[in-house]
Motif scaffolding. Structure first.
Motif, PDB file in Angstrom:
ATOM      1  N   UNK A 106       0.688  -1.034  -0.088  1.00  0.00           N
ATOM      2  CA  UNK A 106       0.180  -0.306   0.568  1.00  0.00           C
ATOM      3  C   UNK A 106       0.821   0.824   0.245  1.00  0.00           C
ATOM      4  N   UNK A 107       1.596   1.176   0.779  1.00  0.00           N
ATOM      5  CA  UNK A 107       2.571   2.366   0.566  1.00  0.00           C
ATOM      6  C   UNK A 107       3.832   2.783  -0.187  1.00  0.00           C
ATOM      7  N   UNK A 133       1.562   4.371  -3.191  1.00  0.00           N
ATOM      8  CA  UNK A 133       0.937   5.308  -2.144  1.00  0.00           C
ATOM      9  C   UNK A 133       1.695   6.053  -3.300  1.00  0.00           C
ATOM     10  N   UNK A 166       1.289   6.930  -5.904  1.00  0.00           N
ATOM     11  CA  UNK A 166       0.191   7.723  -6.415  1.00  0.00           C
ATOM     12  C   UNK A 166       0.587   9.646  -6.554  1.00  0.00           C
ATOM     13  N   UNK A 167       1.357   9.288  -5.064  1.00  0.00           N
ATOM     14  CA  UNK A 167       0.949  11.315  -4.482  1.00  0.00           C
ATOM     15  C   UNK A 167       2.385  11.961  -5.495  1.00  0.00           C
ATOM     16  N   UNK A 168       3.319  10.720  -6.451  1.00  0.00           N
ATOM     17  CA  UNK A 168       4.047  11.589  -7.122  1.00  0.00           C
ATOM     18  C   UNK A 168       2.946  11.381  -8.974  1.00  0.00           C
ATOM     19  N   UNK A 169       2.167  11.276  -8.905  1.00  0.00           N
ATOM     20  CA  UNK A 169       1.328  11.448 -10.275  1.00  0.00           C
ATOM     21  C   UNK A 169       2.172  10.358 -11.232  1.00  0.00           C
ATOM     22  N   UNK A 184       1.108   7.252 -12.075  1.00  0.00           N
ATOM     23  CA  UNK A 184       0.044   6.419 -12.156  1.00  0.00           C
ATOM     24  C   UNK A 184      -0.081   4.741 -12.465  1.00  0.00           C
ATOM     25  N   UNK A 227      -7.743   4.880  -7.470  1.00  0.00           N
ATOM     26  CA  UNK A 227      -7.519   5.880  -7.447  1.00  0.00           C
ATOM     27  C   UNK A 227      -6.346   6.303  -8.493  1.00  0.00           C
ATOM     28  N   UNK A 263      -7.428   8.670 -11.314  1.00  0.00           N
ATOM     29  CA  UNK A 263      -6.336  10.066 -12.262  1.00  0.00           C
ATOM     30  C   UNK A 263      -6.239  10.712 -13.597  1.00  0.00           C
TER      31      UNK A 263
END
Lengths: 535, 77
Positions: A380-381, A384, A387-390, A392, A418, A422
């Motif tokens: 998950x981390x 993530x 994801x946080x840094x686009x 995708x 997500x 995105x």
């Protein structure tokens, strides 16, 4: 971290030595020549016993008995001497002989009870004390012994009754008051325990005072009177500054009472704490964000146990929390150089992300996944972080693998949803979110994710999700959220049909949703849209 | 049905005062009902809230992050 209350040792029956000798000396009223011999033997053995020559005393008694002395006091003394020397069986036989010779007196039963209690045979001890009590109802030692042994058998209410009677006979007796208060504590009669302790008062003798203050602290702590508990523990610790248990209790009570625990002054901990004791203290301080106290404890752990992963992890987190992120990152790098660890890599990833080192963070999260591919959190981390840094695509890839490995984890599906959302792949996002709903139908976070895609998907596309949402709503008829999901998807799906739209069922569902949860804005909004569409 | 729709939207504005959408929909409805003053009020409110929402979104960097960050803070599994 859950910490237990300070363990209070129930006092062993200290009465044995004191009253045994008194009883032995006072019971005798001898006149015959044989009795005179027994008296002489008794006096000699008593003298030896009082001089600490227990083995000689026992020999002397045995000689007198072999010569024909049959006196209960002599057997009583023999039981005491044998007990002192650890000859439990011999001691027990002696006390049973006392009972045979003097069956109507409490003395033999009391001393047998003391011996059995010391041996941990509390049920038999209670029986012996009960016999003593039956013979002499006002015998203090019988009442005290009976109460104490019943308490050891966890019959606290019954025990408290006998201890109260003993207290009434000898008000102020420390042993009795302590046992009574302790028993009331165990019986969860906290106010009554406090009252007894108040009546008893702290004794002068230091060891007893430590016991008194420690018990007072436990009672106050259980009553959530943390200031009072901290004061009592502080008094106990002042008298016994080498006790880790008391110090730990003092810290715990102090931290519980203080809204700003970081500003509280605590005494120094005991010298020579073990790594596990330092670790427990370090974690306790860290859990309350008192890092200046936590850091030295955790450093002390690492001095004796340099590879202790929990200490490394928490020390790094404490350093980060005190603004020393680079020190924390260095510490984790050093530890990982000699000891690769998934949890440390995962923690390092979080710190690198927080320090703006995104590429390194991804690498660290990746290493955590490689080292422990069974841990859902690490997948998950890592996803993530992407994801946080686009990024995708990689995020979706991580979550696809995560879903294969952890098919019941709703948040892996949220991550995948997500990742699609995105890049405007709303149908795939809705599919993932609906699966998350199926896995975790009560989760508000999952519902929020599902709701986020509601406006993005074209009305026609909701058609394919209706059977799944129908099953969910049927399985959870009291869920306002799942009723809403079906109602909203059905409304949109029908609305796409224009004039042929059949809105009755979606209206019924949305009206049910707001009935189930009147403070549900999304459902009111959707219902408003439906009413407007029906004009 | 118009009044029922209005009531539902007003309920949303009560439950979620920061939400812009119900004001937009109220504005549209009032306009169709020829209540132009009310429509203007609602559409103005919509614009204010939408602007605030956009600013908040910028602060949060992306819509996605809004959902993701609570997930890390409070995992469901």
């Amino acid at each position: 971290m859950k910490l237990s209350f300070l363990s209070i040792q129930r006092g062993t029956l200290l009465v044995a030595l004191s009253f045994l000798l008194v009883c032995a000396a006072t019971v005798r009223s001898l006149a015959s020549p044989q009795a005179t011999d027994a008296q002489a033997a008794f006096n000699q053995a008593l003298g030896l016993l009082q001089a600490g020559k227990t083995a000689d005393a026992l020999t002397s008694i045995d000689n007198a008995i072999a010569a024909g002395a049959r006196d209960p006091s002599l057997y009583n003394l023999k039981g005491l001497a044998a007990g002192e020397l650890g000859h439990a069986q011999e001691a027990e036989e002696s006390f049973r002989t006392v009972i045979r010779l003097q069956p109507n007196a409490a003395m033999g039963y009391n001393n047998l009870g003391v011996l059995l209690a010391k041996l941990g045979r509390n049920r038999e001890a209670a029986t012996a004390f009960h016999e003593a009590h039956t013979r002499e109802p006002q015998n203090f030692n019988a009442l005290l012994g009976l109460g104490t042994s019943l308490a050891a058998l966890q019959k606290y209410d019954e025990a408290a009754g006998y201890l109260q009677k003993a207290w009434n006979l000898h008000p102020g007796d420390f042993q009795c008051g302590y046992e009574w208060a302790h028993t009331l504590l165990e019986a969860k009669q906290l106010s009554a325990a406090k009252k007894v302790l108040d009546q008893l008062g702290a004794p002068q003798e230091p060891d007893s005072a430590v016991k008194y203050y420690s018990l007072s602290g436990v009672v106050a702590e259980r009553m959530n009177e943390f200031a009072s508990a901290a004061k009592s523990y502080g008094q106990a610790y002042a008298l016994n500054p080498s006790s880790y248990d008391i110090y730990l209790a003092l810290v715990r009570a102090t931290l519980s009472m203080d809204p700003e625990p970081g500003k509280t002054t605590l005494p120094a901990p005991p010298e020579g704490l073990s790594p596990s004791q330092n670790l427990a203290l370090g974690l306790l301080f860290a859990s309350r964000d008192i890092f200046d106290q936590a850091i030295p404890r955790l450093q002390a752990v690492l001095q004796t146990d340099p590879s202790n992963e929990v200490a490394i992890l928490n020390l790094a987190l404490a350093e980060k929390s005190t603004g020393k992120s680079s020190d924390a990152i260095d510490r984790l790098h050093r530890a990982l150089a000699s000891h690769p660890s998934a949890v440390l890599y995962n923690t390092l990833g979080g710190m690198e992300e927080g320090s703006g080192h995104y590429v390194e963070a991804v690498q660290s999260y990746q290493r955590a996944v490689e080292l422990d591919p069974t841990n859902e959190q690490y997948y998950f981390d890592l996803g993530l972080e992407y994801l946080i840094h686009f990024t995708f695509g990689p995020a979706a890839e991580v979550y696809r693998v995560g879903i294969q490995k952890f098919p019941t984890s709703s948040r892996q599906y949220l991550g995948l949803g997500f990742s699609h959302y995105a890049v405007r792949e709303y149908r795939q996002a809705a599919d993932a979110f609906t699966t998350a709903l199926e896995l975790d139908p009560d989760s508000p976070a999952v519902f929020r994710a599902w709701d986020s895609v509601l406006d993005s998907l074209s009305p026609n596309d909701w058609q394919e999700f209706l059977p799944r949402l129908d099953r969910l709503a049927a399985a959870h008829p009291q869920s306002a959220e799942l009723t809403f999901c079906l109602g909203a998807a059905l409304f949109r799906s029908e609305f796409a049909k224009g004039q042929k739209a059949a809105l009755d069922r979606s209206q019924t569902l949305l009206e049910k949703s707001v009935r189930l949860r009147p403070d549900f804005p999304a459902a009111h909004l959707e219902l408003g849209a439906l009413y407007a569409a029906r004009r | 049905m118009n009044q029922k729709a209005v009531d539902e939207y007003l309920e949303v504005t009560r439950l979620d005062p920061k939400s812009a959408v119900p004001h937009y929909r109220l504005g549209q409805l009032y306009r169709e009902m020829n209540k132009l003053d009310l429509a203007t009020t609602e559409l103005t409110r919509y614009q204010e809230l939408a602007r605030l929402h956009q600013e908040e979104l910028k602060r949060n960097r992306s819509t996605i992050q809004q959902f993701i960050i609570p997930q890390t803070a409070k995992p469901d599994n």
